[in-house]
Write an enzyme that holds these catalytic residues in place. Sequence first.
Site, PDB file in Angstrom:
ATOM      1  N   SER A  16       0.838  -1.201   0.000  1.00  0.00           N
ATOM      2  CA  SER A  16       0.000   0.000   0.000  1.00  0.00           C
ATOM      3  C   SER A  16       0.877   1.256   0.000  1.00  0.00           C
ATOM      4  CB  SER A  16      -0.873  -0.041   1.270  1.00  0.00           C
ATOM      5  OG  SER A  16      -1.635   1.143   1.393  1.00  0.00           O
ATOM      6  N   GLY A  17       0.272   2.362  -0.388  1.00  0.00           N
ATOM      7  CA  GLY A  17       0.846   3.691  -0.168  1.00  0.00           C
ATOM      8  C   GLY A  17       2.294   3.863  -0.590  1.00  0.00           C
ATOM      9  N   ILE A  18       3.070   4.397   0.333  1.00  0.00           N
ATOM     10  CA  ILE A  18       4.461   4.769   0.062  1.00  0.00           C
ATOM     11  C   ILE A  18       5.308   3.539  -0.292  1.00  0.00           C
ATOM     12  CG2 ILE A  18       6.547   5.669   1.178  1.00  0.00           C
ATOM     13  CD1 ILE A  18       4.669   7.586   2.784  1.00  0.00           C
ATOM     14  N   ASP A  37       4.569  -7.715   3.383  1.00  0.00           N
ATOM     15  CA  ASP A  37       3.458  -7.003   4.021  1.00  0.00           C
ATOM     16  C   ASP A  37       2.624  -7.991   4.822  1.00  0.00           C
ATOM     17  OD1 ASP A  37       2.151  -3.987   3.234  1.00  0.00           O
ATOM     18  OD2 ASP A  37       0.820  -5.380   4.291  1.00  0.00           O
ATOM     19  N   ASP A  63       4.287 -10.287   9.293  1.00  0.00           N
ATOM     20  CA  ASP A  63       3.985  -9.309  10.340  1.00  0.00           C
ATOM     21  C   ASP A  63       5.325  -8.935  10.969  1.00  0.00           C
ATOM     22  OD1 ASP A  63       3.414  -7.993  12.676  1.00  0.00           O
ATOM     23  OD2 ASP A  63       1.748  -9.297  13.236  1.00  0.00           O
ATOM     24  N   VAL A  64       5.747  -7.692  10.778  1.00  0.00           N
ATOM     25  CA  VAL A  64       7.097  -7.296  11.213  1.00  0.00           C
ATOM     26  C   VAL A  64       7.267  -7.314  12.734  1.00  0.00           C
ATOM     27  CG1 VAL A  64       7.520  -5.899   9.143  1.00  0.00           C
ATOM     28  CG2 VAL A  64       6.589  -4.797  11.199  1.00  0.00           C
ATOM     29  N   TYR A 159       3.139   7.589  18.156  1.00  0.00           N
ATOM     30  CA  TYR A 159       3.631   7.747  16.783  1.00  0.00           C
ATOM     31  C   TYR A 159       4.859   8.649  16.763  1.00  0.00           C
ATOM     32  CZ  TYR A 159       3.639   8.335  11.720  1.00  0.00           C
ATOM     33  OH  TYR A 159       4.007   8.335  10.393  1.00  0.00           O
ATOM     34  N   LYS A 163       8.677   7.493  15.683  1.00  0.00           N
ATOM     35  CA  LYS A 163       9.421   8.071  14.564  1.00  0.00           C
ATOM     36  C   LYS A 163      10.695   8.775  15.037  1.00  0.00           C
ATOM     37  CE  LYS A 163       6.855   6.515  11.235  1.00  0.00           C
ATOM     38  NZ  LYS A 163       7.386   5.529  10.269  1.00  0.00           N
ATOM     39  N   THR A 194      -2.268   8.685   1.418  1.00  0.00           N
ATOM     40  CA  THR A 194      -2.287   7.209   1.385  1.00  0.00           C
ATOM     41  C   THR A 194      -3.465   6.728   2.242  1.00  0.00           C
ATOM     42  OG1 THR A 194      -1.024   6.802   3.407  1.00  0.00           O
ATOM     43  CG2 THR A 194       0.264   7.219   1.409  1.00  0.00           C
TER      44      THR A 194
HETATM   45  P1  NAP Z   1      -0.291   2.602   4.340  1.00  0.00           P
HETATM   46  O1  NAP Z   1      -0.784   3.010   2.991  1.00  0.00           O
HETATM   47  O2  NAP Z   1      -1.260   2.274   5.401  1.00  0.00           O
HETATM   48  O3  NAP Z   1       0.717   1.370   4.124  1.00  0.00           O
HETATM   49  C1  NAP Z   1       1.331   0.709   5.193  1.00  0.00           C
HETATM   50  C2  NAP Z   1       1.418  -0.769   4.883  1.00  0.00           C
HETATM   51  O4  NAP Z   1       2.071  -1.410   5.989  1.00  0.00           O
HETATM   52  C3  NAP Z   1       0.022  -1.415   4.745  1.00  0.00           C
HETATM   53  O5  NAP Z   1       0.000  -2.322   3.654  1.00  0.00           O
HETATM   54  C4  NAP Z   1      -0.112  -2.136   6.070  1.00  0.00           C
HETATM   55  O6  NAP Z   1      -0.987  -3.254   6.003  1.00  0.00           O
HETATM   56  C5  NAP Z   1       1.314  -2.574   6.306  1.00  0.00           C
HETATM   57  N1  NAP Z   1       1.522  -3.009   7.683  1.00  0.00           N
HETATM   58  C6  NAP Z   1       0.889  -2.570   8.806  1.00  0.00           C
HETATM   59  N2  NAP Z   1       1.285  -3.267   9.874  1.00  0.00           N
HETATM   60  C7  NAP Z   1       2.191  -4.169   9.435  1.00  0.00           C
HETATM   61  C8  NAP Z   1       2.943  -5.188  10.070  1.00  0.00           C
HETATM   62  N3  NAP Z   1       2.817  -5.441  11.385  1.00  0.00           N
HETATM   63  N4  NAP Z   1       3.797  -5.933   9.320  1.00  0.00           N
HETATM   64  C9  NAP Z   1       3.900  -5.723   7.987  1.00  0.00           C
HETATM   65  N5  NAP Z   1       3.187  -4.793   7.327  1.00  0.00           N
HETATM   66  C10 NAP Z   1       2.353  -4.011   8.038  1.00  0.00           C
HETATM   67  O7  NAP Z   1       0.648   3.726   4.958  1.00  0.00           O
HETATM   68  P2  NAP Z   1       1.700   4.758   4.296  1.00  0.00           P
HETATM   69  O8  NAP Z   1       1.133   6.109   4.456  1.00  0.00           O
HETATM   70  O9  NAP Z   1       2.144   4.307   2.962  1.00  0.00           O
HETATM   71  O10 NAP Z   1       2.872   4.623   5.355  1.00  0.00           O
HETATM   72  C11 NAP Z   1       4.109   4.012   5.090  1.00  0.00           C
HETATM   73  C12 NAP Z   1       5.146   4.543   6.061  1.00  0.00           C
HETATM   74  O11 NAP Z   1       5.291   5.949   5.855  1.00  0.00           O
HETATM   75  C13 NAP Z   1       4.778   4.367   7.530  1.00  0.00           C
HETATM   76  O12 NAP Z   1       5.940   4.031   8.258  1.00  0.00           O
HETATM   77  C14 NAP Z   1       4.284   5.735   7.933  1.00  0.00           C
HETATM   78  O13 NAP Z   1       4.426   5.983   9.307  1.00  0.00           O
HETATM   79  C15 NAP Z   1       5.193   6.601   7.104  1.00  0.00           C
HETATM   80  N6  NAP Z   1       4.710   7.969   6.899  1.00  0.00           N
HETATM   81  C16 NAP Z   1       3.542   8.190   6.258  1.00  0.00           C
HETATM   82  C17 NAP Z   1       3.105   9.496   6.094  1.00  0.00           C
HETATM   83  C18 NAP Z   1       1.818   9.819   5.378  1.00  0.00           C
HETATM   84  O14 NAP Z   1       1.401  10.985   5.440  1.00  0.00           O
HETATM   85  N7  NAP Z   1       1.191   8.866   4.712  1.00  0.00           N
HETATM   86  C19 NAP Z   1       3.868  10.570   6.596  1.00  0.00           C
HETATM   87  C20 NAP Z   1       5.067  10.288   7.257  1.00  0.00           C
HETATM   88  C21 NAP Z   1       5.483   8.984   7.398  1.00  0.00           C
HETATM   89  P3  NAP Z   1      -2.540  -3.021   6.480  1.00  0.00           P
HETATM   90  O15 NAP Z   1      -3.088  -1.952   5.599  1.00  0.00           O
HETATM   91  O16 NAP Z   1      -3.155  -4.366   6.269  1.00  0.00           O
HETATM   92  O17 NAP Z   1      -2.461  -2.592   7.918  1.00  0.00           O
END
Ligand code: NAP
Length: 255
Positions: A16-18, A37, A63-64, A159, A163, A194
């Site tokens: 997903s996402g990033i 994932d 699951d990490v 959170y 971080k 995301t």
């Molecule tokens: P996202 O779209 O929710 O993607 C995160 C992915 O990680 C999802 O597929 C999720 O699966 C998976 N995940 C969750 N728990 C997990 C686990 N225990 N083991 C393995 N995979 C797991 O989020 P994102 O926005 O792309 O975020 C990615 C990273 O960027 C994160 O570290 C986040 O903190 C960081 N970040 C994001 C933003 C932002 O604005 N989006 C800003 C700063 C930093 P499920 O969906 O099934 O839970």
Amino acid sequence: MPLLEDHIAVVTGAASGIGRAIAAGYAREGAQVALVDVNAKAAEEAAQEIREAGGRAASFALDVTKREDCIAIAKRVAAQLGPVSILVNNAGINRRNPFTAEPTSVFKDWDDIIAINLNGTFNVTHAFLDALRATKGRIVNIGSIQSFMHVRTPNSPAYTTSKHGVLGFTRALAAELGKYGVRVNAIGPGLIETPLNAQVRANDPDLIKIFMDHTPLGRAGKPEDIVGPAIFLASDLSSYVTGSIVMADGGYRTI
Ligand code: NAP
């Protein structure tokens, strides 16, 4: 010539996402990518998308938070793909829940967020340590604006803590692993559109306005905005960069 040819990259949270965007970007640059994932089905769909676009990708359910499973996946990736030279610790969650909220939820959010964002980063990195040392590899950790500060929108202290921890871990490992030729850096995304923040974007325009008023580029980021920094930190373009964090936050921290 593609920037990541001959590399084998592991991206966590790649369904997903990033993480998904980074995995696709690495594949476009010639890397063979392991998409890891907890959501096995979505990870396989993302891997399939990469293969259909001509890239090389395989998915792995993990699951990490489960340290033994991380070790097992490292062995499977080595057997199936070969020695890993790039690791992106991207899997993460956020829950906006203040410390003063109802205690049961505060305890649960603390435990889950630290387990995934911080301990998960530790678990996966340790599992791939031997491979990364052998390949003189590169580690890219996904931090945040909140690696430096708390964002005063309703947000979880867990959170912000996680971080800050990711940045501390990045610096500690950069210092320790430099002598093995392993580089360790982080990326600090701003607000990126995301699924992680889909609800808040849909339901809380005031909160988004607070972010945007604080973002010189005047827009939220897209996952694709993180791909360039991720390629830079994984490739030889950044051969003398370690212990750094590249902010991809639209300038948030300048104001
Ligand atoms: P996202 O779209 O929710 O993607 C995160 C992915 O990680 C999802 O597929 C999720 O699966 C998976 N995940 C969750 N728990 C997990 C686990 N225990 N083991 C393995 N995979 C797991 O989020 P994102 O926005 O792309 O975020 C990615 C990273 O960027 C994160 O570290 C986040 O903190 C960081 N970040 C994001 C933003 C932002 O604005 N989006 C800003 C700063 C930093 P499920 O969906 O099934 O839970």
